[in-house]
Write an enzyme that holds these catalytic residues in place. Structure first.
Site, PDB file in Angstrom:
ATOM      1  N   CYS A  24      -6.157   8.903  -7.365  1.00 60.71           N
ATOM      2  CA  CYS A  24      -6.021   8.668  -8.797  1.00 60.71           C
ATOM      3  C   CYS A  24      -7.168   7.755  -9.198  1.00 60.71           C
ATOM      4  O   CYS A  24      -8.238   7.818  -8.589  1.00 60.71           O
ATOM      5  CB  CYS A  24      -4.651   8.081  -9.137  1.00 60.71           C
ATOM      6  SG  CYS A  24      -4.332   6.474  -8.405  1.00 60.71           S
ATOM      7  N   ARG A  29      -1.107   5.230  -8.269  1.00 61.63           N
ATOM      8  CA  ARG A  29      -0.313   6.451  -8.470  1.00 61.63           C
ATOM      9  C   ARG A  29      -0.412   7.364  -7.264  1.00 61.63           C
ATOM     10  O   ARG A  29       0.541   8.061  -6.918  1.00 61.63           O
ATOM     11  CB  ARG A  29      -0.750   7.174  -9.737  1.00 61.63           C
ATOM     12  CG  ARG A  29      -0.390   6.428 -11.011  1.00 61.63           C
ATOM     13  CD  ARG A  29      -0.956   7.148 -12.206  1.00 61.63           C
ATOM     14  NE  ARG A  29      -2.402   7.266 -12.031  1.00 61.63           N
ATOM     15  CZ  ARG A  29      -3.307   6.860 -12.913  1.00 61.63           C
ATOM     16  NH1 ARG A  29      -2.912   6.352 -14.052  1.00 61.63           N
ATOM     17  NH2 ARG A  29      -4.585   6.989 -12.685  1.00 61.63           N
TER      18      ARG A  29
END
Length: 74
Positions: A24, A29
């Site tokens: 990410c 994430r």
């Protein structure tokens, strides 16, 4: 629920036999997705912890820009 996570990941085209590298912007994430894939018993999963922040900062690494009109940003 497990079933919902499994169906969501499956709908992306990811399969347990695929090699999957999560990434990410900074790795946060990506770590979450890595954890979810481990819960779903995906075995060939790696986390690129440098993520886009590292890859995109060098200026010499290849990058491709795709525009998905259906993509919704959180």
């Amino acid at each position: 629920p497990y079933k919902d996570l499994r169906n969501l990941v499956f709908s992306t085209g990811a399969r347990r036999h695929n090699e999957i590298v999560t990434y990410c912007q900074t790795g946060v994430r990506a770590a979450h997705l890595y954890f979810v894939l481990m819960l779903l018993r995906y075995e060939n999963v790696r986390l690129y912890d440098g993520s886009w922040q590292e890859w995109g900062s060098t200026g010499s690494t290849p990058a491709e820009k795709k525009v998905d009109p259906d993509h919704k940003t959180c």
